[in-house]
Design a protein around this motif. Structure first.
Motif, PDB file in Angstrom:
ATOM      1  N   MET A   1       0.815  -1.217   0.000  1.00  0.00           N
ATOM      2  CA  MET A   1       0.000   0.000   0.000  1.00  0.00           C
ATOM      3  C   MET A   1       0.852   1.272   0.000  1.00  0.00           C
ATOM      4  SD  MET A   1      -3.046  -1.056  -0.302  1.00  0.00           S
ATOM      5  CE  MET A   1      -3.814   0.563  -0.186  1.00  0.00           C
ATOM      6  N   GLY A   2       2.167   1.114  -0.100  1.00  0.00           N
ATOM      7  CA  GLY A   2       3.054   2.275  -0.190  1.00  0.00           C
ATOM      8  C   GLY A   2       3.293   2.982   1.135  1.00  0.00           C
ATOM      9  N   GLU A   3       3.045   2.289   2.249  1.00  0.00           N
ATOM     10  CA  GLU A   3       3.199   2.917   3.554  1.00  0.00           C
ATOM     11  C   GLU A   3       4.653   2.892   4.024  1.00  0.00           C
ATOM     12  OE1 GLU A   3      -1.207   1.930   5.473  1.00  0.00           O
ATOM     13  OE2 GLU A   3       0.548   0.791   6.140  1.00  0.00           O
ATOM     14  N   ASP A   4       5.019   3.908   4.774  1.00  0.00           N
ATOM     15  CA  ASP A   4       6.294   3.952   5.482  1.00  0.00           C
ATOM     16  C   ASP A   4       6.034   3.520   6.919  1.00  0.00           C
ATOM     17  OD1 ASP A   4       8.226   5.487   7.395  1.00  0.00           O
ATOM     18  OD2 ASP A   4       9.229   5.571   5.463  1.00  0.00           O
ATOM     19  N   THR A   5       6.723   2.481   7.373  1.00  0.00           N
ATOM     20  CA  THR A   5       6.472   1.931   8.705  1.00  0.00           C
ATOM     21  C   THR A   5       6.597   2.987   9.793  1.00  0.00           C
ATOM     22  OG1 THR A   5       7.114  -0.319   8.096  1.00  0.00           O
ATOM     23  CG2 THR A   5       7.294   0.264  10.430  1.00  0.00           C
ATOM     24  N   ARG A   6       7.626   3.802   9.715  1.00  0.00           N
ATOM     25  CA  ARG A   6       7.834   4.822  10.746  1.00  0.00           C
ATOM     26  C   ARG A   6       6.658   5.792  10.806  1.00  0.00           C
ATOM     27  NH1 ARG A   6      12.609   3.551   8.476  1.00  0.00           N
ATOM     28  NH2 ARG A   6      14.473   3.316   9.802  1.00  0.00           N
ATOM     29  N   GLU A   7       6.162   6.171   9.659  1.00  0.00           N
ATOM     30  CA  GLU A   7       5.084   7.149   9.612  1.00  0.00           C
ATOM     31  C   GLU A   7       3.770   6.573  10.123  1.00  0.00           C
ATOM     32  OE1 GLU A   7       4.757   8.690   5.696  1.00  0.00           O
ATOM     33  OE2 GLU A   7       6.694   9.736   5.743  1.00  0.00           O
TER      34      GLU A   7
ATOM     35  N   GLU B   1      15.198  -3.799   7.698  1.00  0.00           N
ATOM     36  CA  GLU B   1      15.264  -2.418   8.185  1.00  0.00           C
ATOM     37  C   GLU B   1      13.987  -2.046   8.936  1.00  0.00           C
ATOM     38  OE1 GLU B   1      15.476   2.100   6.319  1.00  0.00           O
ATOM     39  OE2 GLU B   1      16.277   0.414   5.162  1.00  0.00           O
ATOM     40  N   ARG B   2      12.840  -2.415   8.395  1.00  0.00           N
ATOM     41  CA  ARG B   2      11.578  -2.097   9.057  1.00  0.00           C
ATOM     42  C   ARG B   2      11.463  -2.812  10.398  1.00  0.00           C
ATOM     43  NH1 ARG B   2       6.967  -0.533   4.913  1.00  0.00           N
ATOM     44  NH2 ARG B   2       8.194   0.030   3.084  1.00  0.00           N
ATOM     45  N   LEU B   3      11.882  -4.065  10.441  1.00  0.00           N
ATOM     46  CA  LEU B   3      11.844  -4.795  11.703  1.00  0.00           C
ATOM     47  C   LEU B   3      12.794  -4.172  12.722  1.00  0.00           C
ATOM     48  CD1 LEU B   3      11.725  -8.508  10.462  1.00  0.00           C
ATOM     49  CD2 LEU B   3       9.910  -7.278  11.679  1.00  0.00           C
TER      50      LEU B   3
END
Length: 256
Positions: A181-187, A219-221
């Motif tokens: 869905m194009g999401e940035d995990t941090r955001e 990186e996201r984890l």
């Protein structure tokens, strides 16, 4: 040390196999937890026996029936099923139940559907209270796998959880669906990591083995763990090969 959970709907699956044997294969591969989807179509006695034999944990399963929480008419039936799901989870030692919002329904506004989801979850929290089990509402991607699903936004899922306002209710954060869905995990997670009850991982394209595609899963984890996540990571992907060595390599690549 990060803890991983093999989704045995896909991992260790063989045509014509005995489902409970996948628990034994996961254990032999070095996993200490498994998860699966529906429980009503499975031999619970055989699953319980395999769990007792191996000492492996069941991390989670679906809260059945899987009916649309977007439809207020489904609330009571879902709550009856949730009571049964809690009993099964307690029998197997599972600490997470997974709920899906259901499709975006014609004839209902999004405001009405969101209110119906929140009402069901709020009532569900009363059933979960004191059980040691948390329920995770799961956002899904609507571009590839779940066209027409109501809840494609992680941020909206977290907003619904905040609206419900009960510690028994959180989200399942699937890094694959979020990335599609194009999401940035941090955001999208921000400072709300305590609302995340479970993680799922798969790569894109193909929803296959982590490391086979373009998602920066490691990186996201890493970021999620720096924020304080300490639950299990569900390996919910379609494996290129289900042999133990391939699964161990995935776990190692993700920090296990």
């Amino acid at each position: 040390m990060r803890q991983f959970s093999a989704c045995i709907e896909w991992l260790f699956a063989r045509d014509g196999d005995v489902f409970a044997d996948r628990i034994r294969l996961a254990h032999e591969a070095g996993l200490n937890a498994v998860e699966f989807w529906h429980w009503t179509d499975k031999d619970l006695d055989a699953i319980a026996a395999a769990v007792a034999e191996t000492g492996i944990a069941v991390s989670g399963m679906v809260a059945e029936p899987m009916i649309a929480l977007t439809n207020p008419a489904n609330k009571e039936a879902w709550l009856r099923g949730l009571r049964d799901s809690v009993a099964v989870a307690q029998r197997l030692g599972a600490r997470v139940l997974i709920a899906q919002a259901g499709d975006d329904l014609p004839g209902y506004s999004r405001v009405e559907q969101r209110a119906a989801i929140a009402a069901a979850l709020r009532a569900g929290a009363d059933i979960l209270a004191g059980s040691g089990i948390r329920l995770g509402l799961e956002p899904l991607n609507t571009t590839i796998d779940h066209v027409g699903y109501y809840l494609s936004s992680t941020a909206e899922g977290l907003d619904i959880v905040d609206e419900v306002g009960r510690p028994e209710i959180g989200i399942v954060y699937d890094l694959y669906h979020s990335a599609v869905m194009g999401e940035d995990t941090r955001e999208v997670i921000g400072n709300r990591i305590d609302r995340v009850v479970h993680l799922h991982v798969a790569d894109h394209p193909g929803r296959s083995d982590p490391g086979s595609g373009r998602i920066d899963l490691a990186e996201r984890l890493d970021w999620l763990y720096t924020q304080g996540y300490r639950g299990r990571i569900g390996l919910e992907y379609k494996p290129g090969t289900s042999d133990a060595a391939a699964v161990r390599a995935v776990v190692k690549s993700l920090g296990g």
